[in-house]
Design a protein around this motif. Sequence first.
Motif, PDB file in Angstrom:
ATOM      1  N   ILE A 175       3.821  22.517 -34.836  1.00 23.76           N
ATOM      2  CA  ILE A 175       5.040  23.034 -35.436  1.00 23.76           C
ATOM      3  C   ILE A 175       4.977  24.547 -35.354  1.00 23.76           C
ATOM      4  N   ASN A 209      10.189  26.854 -30.021  1.00 22.15           N
ATOM      5  CA  ASN A 209      10.649  25.953 -31.082  1.00 22.15           C
ATOM      6  C   ASN A 209       9.922  24.616 -30.920  1.00 22.15           C
ATOM      7  N   GLY A 211       8.400  21.353 -31.889  1.00 20.04           N
ATOM      8  CA  GLY A 211       8.694  20.432 -32.980  1.00 20.04           C
ATOM      9  C   GLY A 211      10.155  20.409 -33.361  1.00 20.04           C
ATOM     10  N   ASN A 212      10.953  21.370 -32.844  1.00 24.49           N
ATOM     11  CA  ASN A 212      12.405  21.413 -33.074  1.00 24.49           C
ATOM     12  C   ASN A 212      12.779  21.388 -34.549  1.00 24.49           C
ATOM     13  N   SER A 213      11.998  22.104 -35.368  1.00 23.82           N
ATOM     14  CA  SER A 213      12.282  22.135 -36.810  1.00 23.82           C
ATOM     15  C   SER A 213      13.069  23.362 -37.221  1.00 23.82           C
ATOM     16  N   PHE A 221      14.755  27.042 -41.139  1.00 23.93           N
ATOM     17  CA  PHE A 221      13.615  26.209 -40.766  1.00 23.93           C
ATOM     18  C   PHE A 221      13.444  25.134 -41.828  1.00 23.93           C
ATOM     19  N   THR A 222      13.304  23.889 -41.402  1.00 27.93           N
ATOM     20  CA  THR A 222      13.091  22.763 -42.306  1.00 27.93           C
ATOM     21  C   THR A 222      11.723  22.157 -42.026  1.00 27.93           C
ATOM     22  N   PRO A 224       9.001  19.757 -41.371  1.00 31.87           N
ATOM     23  CA  PRO A 224       8.994  18.341 -41.013  1.00 31.87           C
ATOM     24  C   PRO A 224       7.853  17.569 -41.658  1.00 31.87           C
ATOM     25  N   ARG A 280       7.572  18.301 -47.309  1.00 28.41           N
ATOM     26  CA  ARG A 280       8.522  17.863 -46.289  1.00 28.41           C
ATOM     27  C   ARG A 280       9.961  18.018 -46.788  1.00 28.41           C
ATOM     28  N   THR A 283      13.137  24.161 -47.080  1.00 26.49           N
ATOM     29  CA  THR A 283      13.793  25.030 -46.110  1.00 26.49           C
ATOM     30  C   THR A 283      13.406  26.486 -46.347  1.00 26.49           C
TER      31      THR A 283
END
Length: 314
Positions: A175, A209, A211-213, A221-222, A224, A280, A283
Amino acid sequence: AFSVARSQDLKGHKQTQSAVSFDHEFVNTGGHFNLKQGTFIAPVFGSYEITFSGGGLPHRKMSLLLMKNNFEVQALAYDGHTRGKPRVQHQNLILELEQDDRIWLKLADGQQYGVSGQRSHSYVTTFSGHLLQNTELNDVTKRYKRHKRGTNKKKRATVTREVNDVTVGNSQTAIAFSAACRRSVFGGDVTGKDPSHDVTITYDKIFVNVGNSFNWETGVFTAPTSGVYYFSFTVGKFPKKKLSVSLMKNDNLFQVMVYNESKSRYREMQSQSVILQLVRGDTVWLKTYNSKEYAVYSNLGSYITFSGYLIAKV
């Protein structure tokens, strides 16, 4: 990993500058950084965290450019003509490098530019980097393409599973993100109809980017997965404007950067970093104050950057 410094002042000239060279080595694991040439050659494909700093010389501006191969990636600048001790500026980002990619620093062309060397037994101009994640996916994909034709079904199936395993493994364990905003962000609604004090910074250039989070369109950003994360951001002060940028965790202000001097006509840069424990779904994003007195400066030099990565799962 590498970390180097320059002890001598460097002054710009009219001709095209070559890479900034260095003469002091703190770390050079694997010997992939060439001090005299000032270049780092990536030994493997992966995500690398890069940081660099510089200070201006008296009566000269400071502008250092981070180059990837022969292309400009990011800029570090200070327009003020320093007197006495140099104003040290910092930049930080994460880059995805192919094997044998070359990164280096370049002083902007022109006699008006310069960068400081050693001052009071401390180094002002530094350049550091380290591998965050070693990703061999490209090599596996190349092997798969080579075996795709002229091989039996059993061998093709084996390589296909290898590609899938690597892809799944990376998405689950890696990530990391790094993004830039290449435009200035101004506070204050010109219509006078927006009472909000929040202007979320969004981005138009993505370096990494994994993990595309990270959602570059919303700037958020969130997390995961639950774990310990590292975040860093750099912003530029707009001439004759105040600066206020806050790092937000969910709806709570966690860290703030404030520069209330609005009279200065110079571009300057400020950096911050923090380690957060997230669960998890948490943000994290950046916002600036929504007032006409405030602005955050950037241009194609990517002065506004936001990066983060997972240190450890918990």
